[in-house]
Design a protein around this motif. Structure first.
Motif, PDB file in Angstrom:
ATOM      1  N   GLY A 193       0.784  -1.226   0.000  1.00  0.00           N
ATOM      2  CA  GLY A 193       0.000   0.000   0.000  1.00  0.00           C
ATOM      3  C   GLY A 193       0.819   1.280   0.000  1.00  0.00           C
ATOM      4  O   GLY A 193       0.314   2.339   0.401  1.00  0.00           O
ATOM      5  N   ARG A 194       2.067   1.212  -0.471  1.00  0.00           N
ATOM      6  CA  ARG A 194       2.923   2.403  -0.466  1.00  0.00           C
ATOM      7  C   ARG A 194       3.266   2.828  -1.897  1.00  0.00           C
ATOM      8  O   ARG A 194       3.607   1.984  -2.736  1.00  0.00           O
ATOM      9  N   PHE A 195       3.164   4.118  -2.154  1.00  0.00           N
ATOM     10  CA  PHE A 195       3.593   4.698  -3.433  1.00  0.00           C
ATOM     11  C   PHE A 195       4.223   6.036  -3.094  1.00  0.00           C
ATOM     12  O   PHE A 195       3.686   7.103  -3.359  1.00  0.00           O
ATOM     13  N   ASN A 196       5.377   5.980  -2.460  1.00  0.00           N
ATOM     14  CA  ASN A 196       6.027   7.163  -1.903  1.00  0.00           C
ATOM     15  C   ASN A 196       7.002   7.779  -2.904  1.00  0.00           C
ATOM     16  O   ASN A 196       7.901   7.092  -3.399  1.00  0.00           O
ATOM     17  N   TYR A 197       6.830   9.061  -3.151  1.00  0.00           N
ATOM     18  CA  TYR A 197       7.758   9.758  -4.029  1.00  0.00           C
ATOM     19  C   TYR A 197       9.086   9.993  -3.310  1.00  0.00           C
ATOM     20  O   TYR A 197       9.159  10.020  -2.080  1.00  0.00           O
ATOM     21  N   ALA A 198      10.143  10.167  -4.107  1.00  0.00           N
ATOM     22  CA  ALA A 198      11.488  10.344  -3.556  1.00  0.00           C
ATOM     23  C   ALA A 198      12.168  11.500  -4.281  1.00  0.00           C
ATOM     24  O   ALA A 198      11.621  12.104  -5.210  1.00  0.00           O
ATOM     25  N   GLU A 199      13.397  11.811  -3.828  1.00  0.00           N
ATOM     26  CA  GLU A 199      14.153  12.896  -4.459  1.00  0.00           C
ATOM     27  C   GLU A 199      14.604  12.526  -5.860  1.00  0.00           C
ATOM     28  O   GLU A 199      14.815  13.390  -6.703  1.00  0.00           O
ATOM     29  N   ARG A 200      14.749  11.239  -6.128  1.00  0.00           N
ATOM     30  CA  ARG A 200      15.151  10.783  -7.461  1.00  0.00           C
ATOM     31  C   ARG A 200      14.824   9.316  -7.577  1.00  0.00           C
ATOM     32  O   ARG A 200      14.321   8.691  -6.647  1.00  0.00           O
ATOM     33  N   GLY A 201      15.121   8.751  -8.739  1.00  0.00           N
ATOM     34  CA  GLY A 201      14.810   7.347  -8.964  1.00  0.00           C
ATOM     35  C   GLY A 201      13.519   7.194  -9.738  1.00  0.00           C
ATOM     36  O   GLY A 201      12.997   8.151 -10.334  1.00  0.00           O
ATOM     37  N   ILE A 202      12.960   5.996  -9.735  1.00  0.00           N
ATOM     38  CA  ILE A 202      11.760   5.719 -10.510  1.00  0.00           C
ATOM     39  C   ILE A 202      10.599   6.590 -10.061  1.00  0.00           C
ATOM     40  O   ILE A 202       9.815   7.087 -10.874  1.00  0.00           O
ATOM     41  N   LEU A 203      10.474   6.801  -8.757  1.00  0.00           N
ATOM     42  CA  LEU A 203       9.388   7.610  -8.206  1.00  0.00           C
ATOM     43  C   LEU A 203       9.871   9.016  -7.839  1.00  0.00           C
ATOM     44  O   LEU A 203       9.433   9.592  -6.847  1.00  0.00           O
ATOM     45  N   ASP A 204      10.766   9.544  -8.649  1.00  0.00           N
ATOM     46  CA  ASP A 204      11.203  10.935  -8.490  1.00  0.00           C
ATOM     47  C   ASP A 204       9.973  11.833  -8.419  1.00  0.00           C
ATOM     48  O   ASP A 204       9.058  11.726  -9.247  1.00  0.00           O
ATOM     49  N   PRO A 227      13.076  -8.755 -17.954  1.00  0.00           N
ATOM     50  CA  PRO A 227      13.306  -7.309 -18.134  1.00  0.00           C
ATOM     51  C   PRO A 227      12.193  -6.447 -17.552  1.00  0.00           C
ATOM     52  O   PRO A 227      12.455  -5.383 -16.997  1.00  0.00           O
ATOM     53  N   GLY A 228      10.953  -6.863 -17.670  1.00  0.00           N
ATOM     54  CA  GLY A 228       9.864  -6.049 -17.169  1.00  0.00           C
ATOM     55  C   GLY A 228       9.809  -5.970 -15.659  1.00  0.00           C
ATOM     56  O   GLY A 228       9.301  -5.004 -15.095  1.00  0.00           O
ATOM     57  N   LEU A 229      10.340  -6.986 -14.985  1.00  0.00           N
ATOM     58  CA  LEU A 229      10.319  -7.039 -13.529  1.00  0.00           C
ATOM     59  C   LEU A 229      11.577  -6.456 -12.904  1.00  0.00           C
ATOM     60  O   LEU A 229      11.516  -5.742 -11.901  1.00  0.00           O
ATOM     61  N   LEU A 230      12.739  -6.752 -13.495  1.00  0.00           N
ATOM     62  CA  LEU A 230      14.021  -6.365 -12.896  1.00  0.00           C
ATOM     63  C   LEU A 230      14.659  -5.146 -13.545  1.00  0.00           C
ATOM     64  O   LEU A 230      15.596  -4.577 -12.998  1.00  0.00           O
ATOM     65  N   GLY A 231      14.174  -4.758 -14.722  1.00  0.00           N
ATOM     66  CA  GLY A 231      14.764  -3.606 -15.404  1.00  0.00           C
ATOM     67  C   GLY A 231      14.475  -2.313 -14.658  1.00  0.00           C
ATOM     68  O   GLY A 231      13.339  -2.055 -14.265  1.00  0.00           O
ATOM     69  N   TYR A 232      15.503  -1.502 -14.476  1.00  0.00           N
ATOM     70  CA  TYR A 232      15.356  -0.222 -13.777  1.00  0.00           C
ATOM     71  C   TYR A 232      14.922   0.866 -14.759  1.00  0.00           C
ATOM     72  O   TYR A 232      14.072   1.684 -14.460  1.00  0.00           O
ATOM     73  N   GLN A 233      15.528   0.863 -15.949  1.00  0.00           N
ATOM     74  CA  GLN A 233      15.175   1.800 -17.012  1.00  0.00           C
ATOM     75  C   GLN A 233      15.196   1.059 -18.341  1.00  0.00           C
ATOM     76  O   GLN A 233      15.851   0.018 -18.483  1.00  0.00           O
ATOM     77  N   PHE A 234      14.503   1.636 -19.318  1.00  0.00           N
ATOM     78  CA  PHE A 234      14.565   1.139 -20.691  1.00  0.00           C
ATOM     79  C   PHE A 234      15.289   2.174 -21.536  1.00  0.00           C
ATOM     80  O   PHE A 234      15.017   3.374 -21.439  1.00  0.00           O
TER      81      PHE A 234
END
Length: 544
Positions: free
Chosen positions: A421-432, A493-500
């Protein structure tokens, strides 16, 4: 050389035997520079007068001010120094006292601001406890005033190891000094013989470019300032100085000091690697650092760009990645919303434009065409990314390609957080927190294809574990982890890939008429394949 000041007759020169040399008088000339001496004191009642008497007459004649900064001493250090100034009629001697104790580093910062505000050229740090020899002051400032040989000069007791021990340095301090210096040299890539001498001279031009705001007030201030001088590529020179340990009380807790030194170096390294932002080194933090590890987005982008190409970097930031591309002979034009790029030497040209306004980007390009157009970590930040992506086709040469990187919101870490139940934004990364759009592999491909591109290559990047663990990309553990990651990322790739990371060209069947572009601005349709990007390794198992 300036003539000796007549008032010096009232302050006899009383050097310590063996410290002064005849040649010191010859190098005391200030060469027209405004030179000041900062004497930091705390409870120095017994030593401040001998220290002032040990300053050579030639130095008194050439410096503009000798300023005693008393750090709220509990004894009569301030009163005694004021008495010397009055009785000996020393207009060059200034005596100031803090109302509260600022600490060793805080006292230095106050002194440097004093000399900066008064427009001095050089300042020499001298301790009021007599541990460092005033007789050799000229040796400290001479390399700075003569042909600008250095921006900082450090006195070193370790250039002659036997001299340090003969001078009374306790064996445990000698060993600790050596060990800490070895650690700092290795960690910072430097080659100093000693990091822990407090006898120093600085060019005010260099100090003016050092941010003291959040630097420590404690004794490891000396370490922090070395780190900053080195980071900003100022020239540092060492000169040998004699060692003297008297009966004065030492206010430094050796173990605490060592811990603080190690901590400062580590905090600097983590800041430079963009792992965390230490306030004292915050100016060196890069929000989007260049990823040097194998299988990172920048690793793939380097290979997809190749060598000796004309490159348009849309969203280039300060130009750090452009500097990497330039090493391979590429010529890079940068576009971003920043007023200017700090790495301007890496760019053929920098243009400031609103990336949310494709027409502004078009005007910035001015009809030029490129072998590669980069959109790295850009589209997810735009309110409407599709128009810029679509219109970027007009900037491509025949057989030119775009290189696009996008974060993978379906990464296992995000999925796991959603499970709880968490969708926390961060300073950078996927949820920048500055991301306005999120992509999976399928939605990223669909956006490119709907914008009129044919996808030639797709690569999936590793998770940047070096940023998580705070280790260097060259660390053997990090390299091994990336090699293992790459194997599993190919499988999932869809599960472990960080970026495309995509390499795409204009789809021959796409209408090449674009709103807002000059007539004929589209790339010509044709079925010929683009040049194979230099040094590209296609990753097996990826859809193309």
């Amino acid at each position: 050389m300036a003539e000796p000041h007549p008032a010096l007759a009232h302050l006899p020169y009383e050097p310590r035997p063996g410290y002064a040399r005849p040649e010191d008088a010859a190098i005391a000339d200030c060469r027209g520079k405004r030179v000041g001496i900062l004497v930091v004191t705390y409870n120095a009642l017994a030593t401040i007068v001998p220290v002032l008497k040990r300053i050579p007459p030639e130095v008194w004649s050439n410096v503009e001010e000798v300023v005693v900064f008393d750090d709220a001493s509990q004894d009569a250090t301030f009163e005694l120094a004021m008495g010397i100034k009055t009785v000996c009629d020393l207009p060059k001697l200034q005596v100031l006292k803090h109302q509260r104790n600022l600490g060793y580093g805080g006292n230095q910062k106050a002194g440097y601001r004093y000399f900066l505000d008064k427009g001095f050229d050089v300042v020499i740090l001298l301790h009021g406890d007599g541990q460092y020899a005033p007789e050799i002051l000229a040796r400290l400032y001479h390399p700075i005033v003569s042909a600008n040989e250095a921006q900082a000069v450090f006195g070193s007791r370790m250039m002659d190891s036997l001299s340090a021990l003969k001078g009374g340095m306790p064996l445990y301090k000698y060993a600790g000094n050596r060990i800490l210096t070895m650690f700092e040299n290795r960690a910072l890539g430097m080659h100093l013989t000693e990091f822990h001498s407090g006898y120093r001279a600085y060019s005010m031009h260099a100090l003016k470019q050092i941010d003291f705001t959040h630097m420590t007030n404690d004794f490891h201030f000396d370490t922090e300032i070395i780190i900053k001088l080195h980071h900003q590529h100022f020239r540092i020179r060492e000169v040998p100085i004699p060692t003297y340990y008297g009966t004065e009380l030492c206010n430094v807790d050796g173990l605490k000091y060592a811990r603080n030194v190690v901590r400062s170096v580590r905090r600097y390294q983590r800041t430079c690697r963009s792992v965390s932002r230490a306030p004292e080194f915050a100016e060196y933090f890069v929000h989007y650092p260049i990823k040097q590890s194998r299988h990172s987005s920048h690793d793939y982008a380097r290979r997809l760009v190749g060598r000796n190409r004309e490159v348009l970097d849309i969203g280039c930031g300060e130009g750090f990645f452009a500097a990497e591309l330039k090493k391979a002979g590429n010529r890079v034009v940068g576009v971003d919303a920043l007023p200017a790029a700090s790495q301007k030497d890496a760019l053929e040209e920098y243009v400031s434009a609103d990336l949310n306004d494709p027409a502004a980007v078009v005007r910035a390009i001015g009809g030029r065409r490129f072998d590669r157009v980069l959109l790295l970590d850009v589209l997810e930040h735009l309110s409407r990314p599709e128009p810029l992506l679509r219109d970027a086709r007009a900037a491509l040469k025949p057989n030119g390609c775009v290189v696009v990187s996008l974060p993978n919101v379906a990464h296992f870490a995000v999925r796991l957080a959603l499970l709880f139940g968490r969708f926390n934004y961060a300073e950078r990364g996927i949820l920048d927190r500055t991301h306005l759009h999120f992509y999976t592999r399928k939605t990223a491909r669909r956006m490119l294809e709907e914008a009129g591109y044919e996808i030639l290559e797709m690569h999936t990047t590793n998770t940047p574990v070096e940023l998580v663990l705070g280790l260097a990309p060259t660390n053997p553990l990090i390299r091994a982890m990336h090699a293992i990651q790459a194997v599993f990322t190919r499988m999932l790739p869809g599960l472990l890939g960080y970026q495309f990371v995509f390499l795409a060209r204009e789809n021959p069947g796409t209408d090449s008429t674009f709103t807002g572009f000059p007539t004929g601005g589209g790339a010509p349709a044709g079925g010929s394949a683009p040049e194979k990007p230099g040094n590209v390794e296609s990753v097996p198992g990826f859809s193309r």
